[in-house]
Design an enzyme around this catalytic site. Sequence first.
Site, PDB file in Angstrom:
ATOM      1  N   ASP A  70     -35.930  -2.302  -4.854  1.00  0.00           N
ATOM      2  CA  ASP A  70     -35.118  -1.173  -4.266  1.00  0.00           C
ATOM      3  C   ASP A  70     -33.808  -1.004  -4.923  1.00  0.00           C
ATOM      4  OD1 ASP A  70     -34.007  -3.807  -3.294  1.00  0.00           O
ATOM      5  OD2 ASP A  70     -35.037  -3.623  -1.570  1.00  0.00           O
ATOM      6  N   ASN A 139     -34.904  -8.182  10.868  1.00  0.00           N
ATOM      7  CA  ASN A 139     -35.831  -7.301  11.432  1.00  0.00           C
ATOM      8  C   ASN A 139     -37.053  -7.196  10.980  1.00  0.00           C
ATOM      9  OD1 ASN A 139     -35.264  -5.632   9.472  1.00  0.00           O
ATOM     10  ND2 ASN A 139     -34.145  -4.130  10.088  1.00  0.00           N
ATOM     11  N   HIS A 141     -37.825  -6.614   7.935  1.00  0.00           N
ATOM     12  CA  HIS A 141     -38.122  -5.715   6.828  1.00  0.00           C
ATOM     13  C   HIS A 141     -38.518  -6.262   5.624  1.00  0.00           C
ATOM     14  CE1 HIS A 141     -33.375  -5.823   6.021  1.00  0.00           C
ATOM     15  NE2 HIS A 141     -34.047  -6.215   4.600  1.00  0.00           N
ATOM     16  N   GLU A 146     -37.769  -0.418   6.785  1.00  0.00           N
ATOM     17  CA  GLU A 146     -37.450  -0.846   7.982  1.00  0.00           C
ATOM     18  C   GLU A 146     -38.591  -0.783   9.068  1.00  0.00           C
ATOM     19  OE1 GLU A 146     -34.527  -2.478   8.310  1.00  0.00           O
ATOM     20  OE2 GLU A 146     -33.025  -1.295   6.920  1.00  0.00           O
TER      21      GLU A 146
END
Length: 254
Positions: A70, A139, A141, A146
């Site tokens: 990313d 979380n 990811h 996400e």
Amino acid sequence: MPKIKILRAQDLVDAGRLSADVLAEVIQAKPDCLLGLATGSTPLPLYRDLIRRYAQGALDFSKVRTVNLDEYVGLSGDHPQSYRYFMNENLFQHINIDLQNTCVPDGMNADLDVVCKEYETRIDAWGGIDLQVLGIGLNGHIGFNEPATIFSGRTHVTNLAESTRQANRRFFESLAEVPSQAITMGIGSIMQARKILLICTGEKKSEILAKALLGPVDPLVPASILQFHPNVVVVADEPALMSIDLEHSGFAAG
């Protein structure tokens, strides 16, 4: 039971060593392999160990190619918090890799849809990812995929969750400076890798790691999709493993 092997690390340095063992095996078997790389604090011990091995003459990166998971939208490659800058500073400039063989999404391009399509084309042209390195967010990811109602497909632009921006705030002067979007490989892109290395360290990641590896496969926990991958190695230290009973989990251990 998912085909997941867990390697227990004694500490962060050991996690780097064990992770480097996994990468070294791929590089030595296929000198022109394509590695999918990650950024952030989690893979730093891995990169330090790879640099050490290169300095000792144990690894040759001259034919290795890399693609990164990313990049932030709106940060140029020379911005200190861009992931291109991170990779140059923490790995590439310390080994004998050809920078033409390293690829990080262009977060400054005006046509991000084209960037995403060309990124997938590059991965395909280079023969697909032989080994993808991943961390895991609090979380769940992976990359910047996400929690969502569906699993994402290929490389795309994503809006960053507030929790993710808060977690990355420490790298910026203020929360306002943390980008709100990023280009990320999609879940589909990640799952196409022939092998996946998930690195997880620290007690704060223990609960989400257990959810990802033992809970239901659910896009609300993006990393849970790894249960469907045929070749996953997890390197985790003892604090990260405290929520998993390895003896009765059924995972292969190392």
